[in-house]
Design an enzyme around this catalytic site. Structure first.
Site, PDB file in Angstrom:
ATOM      1  CG  ASP A 107      -0.271  -0.228   2.537  1.00 40.74           C
ATOM      2  OD1 ASP A 107       0.914   0.119   2.666  1.00 40.74           O
ATOM      3  OD2 ASP A 107      -0.934  -0.743   3.458  1.00 40.74           O
ATOM      4  CG  HIS A 122       4.115  -9.932  -0.706  1.00 40.94           C
ATOM      5  ND1 HIS A 122       3.364 -10.134   0.426  1.00 40.94           N
ATOM      6  CD2 HIS A 122       4.908 -11.032  -0.811  1.00 40.94           C
ATOM      7  CE1 HIS A 122       3.685 -11.295   0.977  1.00 40.94           C
ATOM      8  NE2 HIS A 122       4.628 -11.857   0.256  1.00 40.94           N
ATOM      9  CB  CYS A 130       4.542  -2.606 -20.015  1.00 43.20           C
ATOM     10  SG  CYS A 130       4.089  -3.401 -21.576  1.00 43.20           S
ATOM     11  CB  CYS A 151       2.406  -0.444 -22.566  1.00 45.16           C
ATOM     12  SG  CYS A 151       4.030   0.305 -22.716  1.00 45.16           S
ATOM     13  N   GLY A 191       1.543  -6.866  13.196  1.00 45.34           N
ATOM     14  CA  GLY A 191       0.326  -7.086  12.403  1.00 45.34           C
ATOM     15  C   GLY A 191       0.416  -8.115  11.311  1.00 45.34           C
ATOM     16  CG  ASN A 217      -1.358  -9.701  15.706  1.00 47.16           C
ATOM     17  OD1 ASN A 217      -2.592  -9.601  15.809  1.00 47.16           O
ATOM     18  ND2 ASN A 217      -0.779 -10.198  14.634  1.00 47.16           N
TER      19      ASN A 217
HETATM   20  P1  NAD Z   1      -3.081 -11.324   7.435  1.00 54.16           P
HETATM   21  O1  NAD Z   1      -4.305 -10.816   6.756  1.00 54.16           O
HETATM   22  O2  NAD Z   1      -2.749 -12.744   7.324  1.00 54.16           O
HETATM   23  O3  NAD Z   1      -3.071 -10.983   9.003  1.00 54.16           O
HETATM   24  C1  NAD Z   1      -3.258  -9.732   9.494  1.00 54.16           C
HETATM   25  C2  NAD Z   1      -2.796  -9.705  10.946  1.00 54.16           C
HETATM   26  O4  NAD Z   1      -3.024  -8.404  11.436  1.00 54.16           O
HETATM   27  C3  NAD Z   1      -3.534 -10.671  11.886  1.00 54.16           C
HETATM   28  O5  NAD Z   1      -2.588 -11.379  12.659  1.00 54.16           O
HETATM   29  C4  NAD Z   1      -4.383  -9.745  12.752  1.00 54.16           C
HETATM   30  O6  NAD Z   1      -4.580 -10.237  14.068  1.00 54.16           O
HETATM   31  C5  NAD Z   1      -3.532  -8.495  12.765  1.00 54.16           C
HETATM   32  N1  NAD Z   1      -4.236  -7.249  13.028  1.00 54.16           N
HETATM   33  C6  NAD Z   1      -5.532  -6.942  12.789  1.00 54.16           C
HETATM   34  N2  NAD Z   1      -5.798  -5.675  13.198  1.00 54.16           N
HETATM   35  C7  NAD Z   1      -4.620  -5.170  13.680  1.00 54.16           C
HETATM   36  C8  NAD Z   1      -4.230  -3.921  14.238  1.00 54.16           C
HETATM   37  N3  NAD Z   1      -5.111  -2.904  14.363  1.00 54.16           N
HETATM   38  N4  NAD Z   1      -2.954  -3.767  14.632  1.00 54.16           N
HETATM   39  C9  NAD Z   1      -2.050  -4.782  14.511  1.00 54.16           C
HETATM   40  N5  NAD Z   1      -2.366  -5.981  13.996  1.00 54.16           N
HETATM   41  C10 NAD Z   1      -3.636  -6.174  13.574  1.00 54.16           C
HETATM   42  O7  NAD Z   1      -1.931 -10.393   6.954  1.00 54.16           O
HETATM   43  P2  NAD Z   1      -0.515 -10.764   6.539  1.00 54.16           P
HETATM   44  O8  NAD Z   1       0.053 -11.750   7.485  1.00 54.16           O
HETATM   45  O9  NAD Z   1       0.196  -9.511   6.318  1.00 54.16           O
HETATM   46  O10 NAD Z   1      -0.733 -11.522   5.119  1.00 54.16           O
HETATM   47  C11 NAD Z   1      -1.644 -11.131   4.122  1.00 54.16           C
HETATM   48  C12 NAD Z   1      -0.972 -10.812   2.798  1.00 54.16           C
HETATM   49  O11 NAD Z   1      -1.882 -10.056   2.039  1.00 54.16           O
HETATM   50  C13 NAD Z   1       0.232  -9.948   2.955  1.00 54.16           C
HETATM   51  O12 NAD Z   1       1.313 -10.671   2.618  1.00 54.16           O
HETATM   52  C14 NAD Z   1       0.022  -8.751   2.021  1.00 54.16           C
HETATM   53  O13 NAD Z   1       0.778  -8.912   0.846  1.00 54.16           O
HETATM   54  C15 NAD Z   1      -1.374  -8.807   1.590  1.00 54.16           C
HETATM   55  N6  NAD Z   1      -2.191  -7.684   2.085  1.00 54.16           N
HETATM   56  C16 NAD Z   1      -1.718  -6.410   2.039  1.00 54.16           C
HETATM   57  C17 NAD Z   1      -2.489  -5.375   2.497  1.00 54.16           C
HETATM   58  C18 NAD Z   1      -1.929  -3.975   2.451  1.00 54.16           C
HETATM   59  O14 NAD Z   1      -1.094  -3.680   1.613  1.00 54.16           O
HETATM   60  N7  NAD Z   1      -2.359  -3.111   3.369  1.00 54.16           N
HETATM   61  C19 NAD Z   1      -3.778  -5.613   2.975  1.00 54.16           C
HETATM   62  C20 NAD Z   1      -4.253  -6.937   2.982  1.00 54.16           C
HETATM   63  C21 NAD Z   1      -3.429  -7.960   2.536  1.00 54.16           C
END
Ligand code: NAD
Length: 251
Positions: A107, A122, A130, A151, A191, A217
């Site tokens: 993000d 990621h 492209c 593109c 998180g 977390n």
């Molecule tokens: P996940 O969805 O597997 O887990 C999210 C974790 O965040 C959980 O353990 C949850 O308990 C915790 N959480 C929830 N609310 C929180 C808060 N307020 N503060 C701290 N922790 C909190 O996420 P992941 O392990 O990062 O894996 C999902 C994959 O999906 C990632 O690898 C990523 O590439 C992608 N993703 C990215 C985004 C983004 O860019 N913001 C959003 C969703 C998913």
């Protein structure tokens, strides 16, 4: 609250004494910016079909994939702004309390908050690439009113520059993350469930190399009972706000 305060004070001592610290972040750090996680009860995959991010599906049905990608990553995520947790990590970097951030997020919020050394495991949704000639674009240069975007050099299909299911980890981010796991004395894990391979291996490698693991977390993760030394149960921005206060209170 007293217990958690004691644990935070303990963490702050560890962070202040650390010679090399890495923050390792996941979707949870951006939840308070309004970006939901992918999995879990209210996660994005409870609403959308993950196949739109399958690389083969994307190439076969680019228009269908792009319709959903635009809705999730550009109309919705695109409007999110960084929160206190991103901000404190950037401040820690400016004060030499953090050497780098490894993020699984796509993000761009760490950079928007001011972090300079960010290894994007990621990729990043703010860039497009492209699929034919490799030219890269910032999202601000691309018109998403007609899908799929193409593109302007070779008319090839544009793809968000984050990894889809079926694609490998960007080489530079991967090797930088391995290096951080070898050199860091402290890993601040924020998180993440620790369920996504191979990203979840990085904190394990750091632990094997002797790093202290501090985890933030609201829920226990795959790391908590295996490698975490100090578990700070709570939301990222709330815990990081107290950490900031303790870290900088005599400044
Ligand atoms: P996940 O969805 O597997 O887990 C999210 C974790 O965040 C959980 O353990 C949850 O308990 C915790 N959480 C929830 N609310 C929180 C808060 N307020 N503060 C701290 N922790 C909190 O996420 P992941 O392990 O990062 O894996 C999902 C994959 O999906 C990632 O690898 C990523 O590439 C992608 N993703 C990215 C985004 C983004 O860019 N913001 C959003 C969703 C998913």
């Amino acid at each position: 609250m007293q217990n958690i305060k004691d644990e935070i004070i303990k963490s702050v001592k560890i962070l202040k004494n650390s010679k090399a610290t890495t923050a390792f972040t996941g979707a949870g750090i951006s939840v308070e910016s309004g970006i939901p996680t992918f999995r879990g009860k209210d996660g994005l995959w409870s609403k959308y079909d993950p196949k739109i991010l399958d690389i083969n599906y994307f190439h076969k049905y680019p228009k269908d994939s792009w319709k959903v990608i635009k809705e999730i990553f550009y109309d919705f995520f695109g409007k999110a702004t960084y929160n206190k947790a991103h901000e404190v990590l950037a401040l820690m970097e400016q004060n030499n309390l953090i050497n780098n951030v490894i993020t699984q997020n796509i993000d761009n919020l760490h950079q928007e908050a001011g972090s300079k050394i960010v290894h994007e495991f990621h990729g990043n949704s703010k860039n497009l690439i492209c699929t034919k000639c490799g030219k890269s674009y910032n999202i601000s240069e691309v018109n998403l009113s007609s899908l799929p975007p193409k593109c302007n050099e070779c008319n090839g299909l544009l793809k968000p520059d984050f990894i889809f299911f079926g694609e490998g980890i960007p080489k530079k981010a991967y090797s930088a993350s391995l290096e951080a796991s070898e050199k860091s004395k402290v890993f601040l894990v924020i998180g993440t469930t620790g369920e996504i391979m191979p990203a979840c291996q990085i904190p394990y490698l750091a632990k094997q190399n002797g790093a202290i693991i501090i985890e933030i977390n609201p829920e226990e993760s795959n790391f908590t009972n295996r490698i975490t030394d100090v578990f700070l149960k709570g939301k990222a921005s709330e815990i990081m706000k107290i950490i900031e206060k303790e870290l900088f209170k005599n400044k």
